[in-house]
Scaffold this active site. Structure first.
Site, mmCIF file in Angstrom:
data_model
loop_
_atom_site.group_PDB
_atom_site.id
_atom_site.type_symbol
_atom_site.label_atom_id
_atom_site.label_comp_id
_atom_site.label_asym_id
_atom_site.label_seq_id
_atom_site.Cartn_x
_atom_site.Cartn_y
_atom_site.Cartn_z
ATOM 1 N N LYS A 204 0.853 -1.180 0.000
ATOM 2 C CA LYS A 204 0.000 0.000 0.000
ATOM 3 C C LYS A 204 0.892 1.234 0.000
ATOM 4 O O LYS A 204 1.693 1.426 0.910
ATOM 5 C CB LYS A 204 -0.916 0.006 1.225
ATOM 6 C CG LYS A 204 -1.793 1.246 1.292
ATOM 7 C CD LYS A 204 -2.807 1.162 2.400
ATOM 8 C CE LYS A 204 -3.640 2.428 2.468
ATOM 9 N NZ LYS A 204 -4.646 2.367 3.521
ATOM 10 N N ARG A 214 -10.999 9.704 1.557
ATOM 11 C CA ARG A 214 -10.928 10.359 2.874
ATOM 12 C C ARG A 214 -12.118 11.296 3.072
ATOM 13 O O ARG A 214 -12.587 11.474 4.189
ATOM 14 C CB ARG A 214 -9.579 11.062 3.047
ATOM 15 C CG ARG A 214 -8.429 10.040 3.137
ATOM 16 C CD ARG A 214 -7.049 10.667 3.260
ATOM 17 N NE ARG A 214 -6.002 9.654 3.084
ATOM 18 C CZ ARG A 214 -4.723 9.923 2.863
ATOM 19 N NH1 ARG A 214 -4.312 11.178 2.808
ATOM 20 N NH2 ARG A 214 -3.853 8.951 2.711
ATOM 21 N N LYS A 227 1.130 10.120 5.424
ATOM 22 C CA LYS A 227 1.235 8.752 5.915
ATOM 23 C C LYS A 227 2.538 8.076 5.470
ATOM 24 O O LYS A 227 2.637 6.858 5.432
ATOM 25 C CB LYS A 227 0.004 7.952 5.463
ATOM 26 C CG LYS A 227 -1.329 8.532 5.982
ATOM 27 C CD LYS A 227 -2.511 7.584 5.771
ATOM 28 C CE LYS A 227 -3.775 8.140 6.437
ATOM 29 N NZ LYS A 227 -4.923 7.193 6.349
ATOM 30 N N LYS A 258 -2.088 -1.539 -3.892
ATOM 31 C CA LYS A 258 -2.959 -0.377 -3.816
ATOM 32 C C LYS A 258 -2.144 0.903 -3.864
ATOM 33 O O LYS A 258 -1.164 0.998 -3.117
ATOM 34 C CB LYS A 258 -3.729 -0.455 -2.496
ATOM 35 C CG LYS A 258 -4.618 0.729 -2.200
ATOM 36 C CD LYS A 258 -5.225 0.574 -0.849
ATOM 37 C CE LYS A 258 -6.044 1.803 -0.544
ATOM 38 N NZ LYS A 258 -6.553 1.838 0.783
ATOM 39 N N SER A 284 -10.242 5.311 -4.876
ATOM 40 C CA SER A 284 -11.191 6.403 -5.073
ATOM 41 C C SER A 284 -10.737 7.424 -6.125
ATOM 42 O O SER A 284 -11.533 7.873 -6.950
ATOM 43 C CB SER A 284 -11.448 7.098 -3.738
ATOM 44 O OG SER A 284 -10.233 7.548 -3.161
ATOM 45 N N TYR A 323 -15.040 0.526 -7.137
ATOM 46 C CA TYR A 323 -16.324 1.193 -6.915
ATOM 47 C C TYR A 323 -17.242 1.020 -8.130
ATOM 48 O O TYR A 323 -18.423 1.278 -8.057
ATOM 49 C CB TYR A 323 -16.103 2.677 -6.602
ATOM 50 C CG TYR A 323 -15.232 2.870 -5.380
ATOM 51 C CD1 TYR A 323 -15.773 2.724 -4.102
ATOM 52 C CD2 TYR A 323 -13.866 3.132 -5.489
ATOM 53 C CE1 TYR A 323 -14.972 2.848 -2.976
ATOM 54 C CE2 TYR A 323 -13.057 3.264 -4.377
ATOM 55 C CZ TYR A 323 -13.619 3.113 -3.118
ATOM 56 O OH TYR A 323 -12.818 3.214 -2.014
HETATM 57 C C1 PBG Z 1 -7.495 3.598 5.406
HETATM 58 C C2 PBG Z 1 -7.814 3.305 4.000
HETATM 59 C C3 PBG Z 1 -7.641 4.178 2.926
HETATM 60 C C4 PBG Z 1 -8.192 3.557 1.807
HETATM 61 C C5 PBG Z 1 -8.646 2.300 2.200
HETATM 62 N N1 PBG Z 1 -8.392 2.153 3.573
HETATM 63 C C6 PBG Z 1 -7.116 5.577 2.892
HETATM 64 C C7 PBG Z 1 -5.798 5.898 3.423
HETATM 65 O O1 PBG Z 1 -4.938 5.048 3.618
HETATM 66 O O2 PBG Z 1 -5.616 7.073 3.670
HETATM 67 C C8 PBG Z 1 -8.257 4.172 0.448
HETATM 68 C C9 PBG Z 1 -9.276 3.647 -0.485
HETATM 69 C C10 PBG Z 1 -9.568 4.523 -1.654
HETATM 70 O O3 PBG Z 1 -8.946 5.575 -1.884
HETATM 71 O O4 PBG Z 1 -10.475 4.157 -2.417
HETATM 72 N N2 PBG Z 1 -6.700 2.762 6.101
#
Ligand code: PBG
Length: 334
Positions: A204, A214, A227, A258, A284, A323
């Protein structure tokens, strides 16, 4: 492989021969996309008969549990095997200790129970990370400005067990703390949840593509800083392979990459080097880009959606969190 095969030159070889008709193209097509490849991420919100649009994700809505149950039934009937639940948490429930994360009756656990009850055959996936419940928006505890690892893992284990108790089939640790897969797997074993699967968010990346998500879960306001001390550097690929090996050795059943499309090389490497189930998360921001361009008339949204999902299959993914899932499943059903 193909580069070592001797192929005749033109005009003996005319690759266009195999592209001349739809039926012929279908005969030689190397990959297929089916509804079985889809996991549908959904947003759940409190209340009854509640439906809120997510502004930055046209077509995506947060649903209250009663409406989500209906949507899950429809998705399963369209052939989508799994749903992944993300809660929109009321700001008043966000605290320093994130205790709402392992509340057996939190919104996410309520949704798991209700969907399991109504659509027992459907696989329910969860998200394990503290960010929806954290007053500062991070996936882990913040102590003196540092996102601390080991205390966070203890909290994640409690969260995981609460989700498994509620009936989750697949747990999705998305927090990127070290040691969490082993800790969660150990707790599942000792709590009688040997058959709960872990789909680890293994690779990730610290990505700009999560912005709309978010907003959807109400975490953007809370998040201070970035992060980067726990999510991966987009420049790295070998590191992702080390994390795949690590997560598998700690008891993950499946692994995830991801975001999705910008990281297809990572999907391909993970699949070819490890041969385990590999999933990509078309996140997203990827969804928002396609929708925004389509709404402006700049691209053919349906075409780009289908093409992007086929690209995941070609890269070696076993499935995709997207989605677009219900939209795609409807098209595939004709
Ligand atoms: C949080 C989490 C995130 C997503 C899935 N779980 C956001 C992040 O790490 O800030 C993102 C999913 C998306 O953008 O569709 N742990």
């Amino acid at each position: 492989m193909s580069s070592s095969i001797i192929t005749p030159g033109f005009p003996l070889a005319r690759p266009r021969r195999l592209r001349k008709s739809d039926a012929l193209r279908r005969m030689v097509s190397e990959n297929t996309l089916t509804a079985d490849d889809l996991i549908w991420p959904v947003f759940v919100t409190a209340g009854k008969n509640q439906r809120d649009a997510v502004a930055s994700m046209p077509g995506v809505e947060r649903l209250s549990v009663d409406l989500l149950v209906k949507a899950a039934r429809e998705a399963f009937d369209l052939g989508i095997p799994a749903i992944c639940i993300f809660p929109y948490t009321d700001p008043s429930l966000k605290t320093e200790d994130c205790a709402e994360a392992w509340n057996p009756d939190n919104l996410s656990n309520q949704a798991i129970r209700a969907i399991k009850d109504a659509v027992p055959e459907m696989m329910i996936m969860t998200d394990i990370a503290l960010d929806p419940y954290n007053i500062n928006g991070h996936d882990g505890y913040v102590v003196d400005g540092e996102i601390v690892n080991d205390q966070t893992v203890e909290a994640l284990v409690k969260m995981a067990i609460a989700q498994a108790d509620a009936g989750a089939d697949i747990l999705g640790p998305s927090d990127m703390m070290d040691g969490r897969i082993g800790a969660i797997r150990g707790a599942l074993e000792s709590e009688g949840h040997q058959n709960v699967a872990i789909l680890s968010y293994t690779a990730k990346y610290a990505s700009g593509f999560y912005g709309p998500f978010r907003d959807a879960v109400g975490a953007s306001g809370a998040l201070k800083g970035d992060k980067k001390t726990y999510q991966m550097d987009p420049a790295n690929s070998d590191e992702a392979m080390r994390l795949v090996a690590r997560d598998l050795s700690e008891g993950a059943d499946m692994i995830m990459v991801k975001p999705g499309m910008p990281y297809l090389d990572i999907c391909h490497r993970a699949k070819s080097e490890f041969g385990v189930p590999v999933f990509a998360y078309q996140v997203s921001g990827e969804y928002a880009m396609v929708k925004a361009a389509a709404l402006n008339g700049w691209i053919d949204g349906e075409k780009v959606m289908m093409e992007s999902l086929m690209a995941f299959k070609r890269a070696g993914c076993d499935g995709v969190l997207t989605y677009f899932a219900p939209e795609v499943a409807k098209i595939l059903q004709g």
